[in-house]
Design an enzyme around this catalytic site. Structure first.
Site, PDB file in Angstrom:
ATOM      1  N   ALA A  14       0.825  -1.220   0.000  1.00 53.78           N
ATOM      2  CA  ALA A  14       0.000   0.000   0.000  1.00 53.78           C
ATOM      3  C   ALA A  14       0.858   1.268   0.000  1.00 53.78           C
ATOM      4  O   ALA A  14       0.342   2.353   0.243  1.00 53.78           O
ATOM      5  CB  ALA A  14      -0.929  -0.016   1.213  1.00 53.78           C
ATOM      6  N   TYR A 157       7.506 -12.987 -15.421  1.00 53.00           N
ATOM      7  CA  TYR A 157       6.420 -12.169 -14.852  1.00 53.00           C
ATOM      8  C   TYR A 157       5.081 -12.766 -15.296  1.00 53.00           C
ATOM      9  O   TYR A 157       4.165 -12.943 -14.494  1.00 53.00           O
ATOM     10  CB  TYR A 157       6.534 -10.701 -15.296  1.00 53.00           C
ATOM     11  CG  TYR A 157       5.391  -9.863 -14.746  1.00 53.00           C
ATOM     12  CD1 TYR A 157       5.248  -9.654 -13.374  1.00 53.00           C
ATOM     13  CD2 TYR A 157       4.431  -9.297 -15.592  1.00 53.00           C
ATOM     14  CE1 TYR A 157       4.183  -8.917 -12.853  1.00 53.00           C
ATOM     15  CE2 TYR A 157       3.367  -8.547 -15.083  1.00 53.00           C
ATOM     16  CZ  TYR A 157       3.257  -8.358 -13.711  1.00 53.00           C
ATOM     17  OH  TYR A 157       2.203  -7.637 -13.196  1.00 53.00           O
ATOM     18  N   GLU A 193       4.066   2.992 -10.094  1.00 52.78           N
ATOM     19  CA  GLU A 193       5.536   2.854 -10.057  1.00 52.78           C
ATOM     20  C   GLU A 193       5.989   1.542 -10.718  1.00 52.78           C
ATOM     21  O   GLU A 193       7.180   1.229 -10.749  1.00 52.78           O
ATOM     22  CB  GLU A 193       6.029   2.917  -8.601  1.00 52.78           C
ATOM     23  CG  GLU A 193       5.855   4.287  -7.980  1.00 52.78           C
ATOM     24  CD  GLU A 193       6.385   4.373  -6.553  1.00 52.78           C
ATOM     25  OE1 GLU A 193       7.176   3.507  -6.134  1.00 52.78           O
ATOM     26  OE2 GLU A 193       5.979   5.311  -5.850  1.00 52.78           O
TER      27      GLU A 193
END
Ligand SMILES: NC(=O)c1ccc[n+]([C@@H]2O[C@H](COP(=O)([O-])OP(=O)(O)OC[C@H]3O[C@@H](n4cnc5c(N)ncnc54)[C@H](OP(=O)(O)O)[C@@H]3O)[C@@H](O)[C@H]2O)c1
Length: 257
Positions: A14, A157, A193
């Site tokens: 978070a 990924y 990000e």
């Protein structure tokens, strides 16, 4: 509507992006939040801003989801406080690097596998039993469209997000007979990000990912999470896939470059 007011939501990761936006939106809607992340300064800032803004209860735990002991400590501390999360949002995750499999860096593979798969499993294993005992609650797993279609140089990924998809389905099966619901929310490109982390701090390279179109914002995904949480208890949305309008699949984009 099934309100989140007065409930407790545990949100991993978070300190930025989707996790931070979701913490803010849930708190805005009267939900108490338990937030986690590794960056103490960012976690503390999020804690204080949200607490002051919305006057709800906030607990924060600074740790790495790859550490099973620390995941267990979180669960023990919540148990001592007699808090059973009504909502668990398995959000902490990352992509690290982008390269052909034959050129891949083992350390990056391990970071992604340990965070995106094992971290999600550790938190779920530590928190879910209390939710099942209470026989209510909602698990939200943040997957990805990368868990539906592989793309070049996405290999590991992609594999971790395919695993999240499989685990989300498996958790749902294992929850049969309980009132605990489980949904994976799978976004396409979202400007957070994420790409800066993927490209190891190369801001310019990260910016290029979102050039020429409007990507999803973290707040769009938070909206989808709140929608799923607010459905009535007899409704179990098990998977929600969302792309930016300019991205129809991993391969079809409408970029104005
Ligand atoms: N952005 C996208 O395009 C996109 C698309 C589909 C899915 N997703 C998924 O969405 C989730 C959130 O990503 P985001 O886009 O919001 O990226 P972000 O802004 O980089 O946020 C990632 C969050 O995860 C936390 N995290 C990472 N590794 C961790 C670890 N080992 N232990 C604890 N926390 C950790 C980070 O906190 P600390 O660094 O403070 O630990 C940060 O709060 C991820 O699972 C990602 O795979 C993102």
């Amino acid at each position: 509507m099934n309100s989140v007011r007065g409930k407790w939501a545990l949100i991993t990761g978070a300190t930025s992006g989707i996790g931070k936006a979701t913490s803010d939106l849930l708190a805005k809607n009267g939900c108490n939040i338990i937030i986690t992340g590794r960056r103490a300064d960012k976690l503390e800032a999020t804690h204080h801003i949200i607490e002051e803004k919305y006057g709800i209860k906030v607990l924060s735990y600074c740790f790495d989801v790859r550490n099973l002991n620390q995941c267990a400590e979180l669960a023990n501390d919540l148990s001592e406080r007699e808090i059973v999360p009504d909502i668990l949002i398995n959000n902490a995750g990352l992509a690290s690097g982008k390269s052909k499999i034959q050129e891949g860096l083992i350390a990056e593979w391990e970071k992604m596998i340990d965070t995106n798969i094992k971290g999600l499993l550790y938190i779920t294993r530590c928190i879910l039993p209390a939710m099942i005992d209470k026989n209510e609650g909602h698990v939200i797993n943040i997957g990805s469209t990368a868990g539906h279609t592989v793309y070049p140089e996405g290999n590991v990924y992609n594999a971790t997000k395919f695993a999240v998809k499989a685990l989300n389905e498996a958790i749902n099966l294992d929850l049969a007979g309980t009132n605990v619901r489980c949904c994976s929310i799978d976004p396409g490109a979202a400007e957070t990000e994420f790409s800066v982390v993927r490209f190891h701090g190369d801001e310019e390279k990260a910016k290029k990912v979102y050039k020429g179109y409007t990507p999803l914002a973290a707040e769009d995904i938070a909206d989808a999470i709140l929608y799923v949480l607010q459905t009535l208890p007899h409704v179990n949305i098990t998977n929600l896939v969302m792309y930016p309008t300019a991205q129809r699949s991993v391969y079809v984009w409408d970029k104005k470059l």
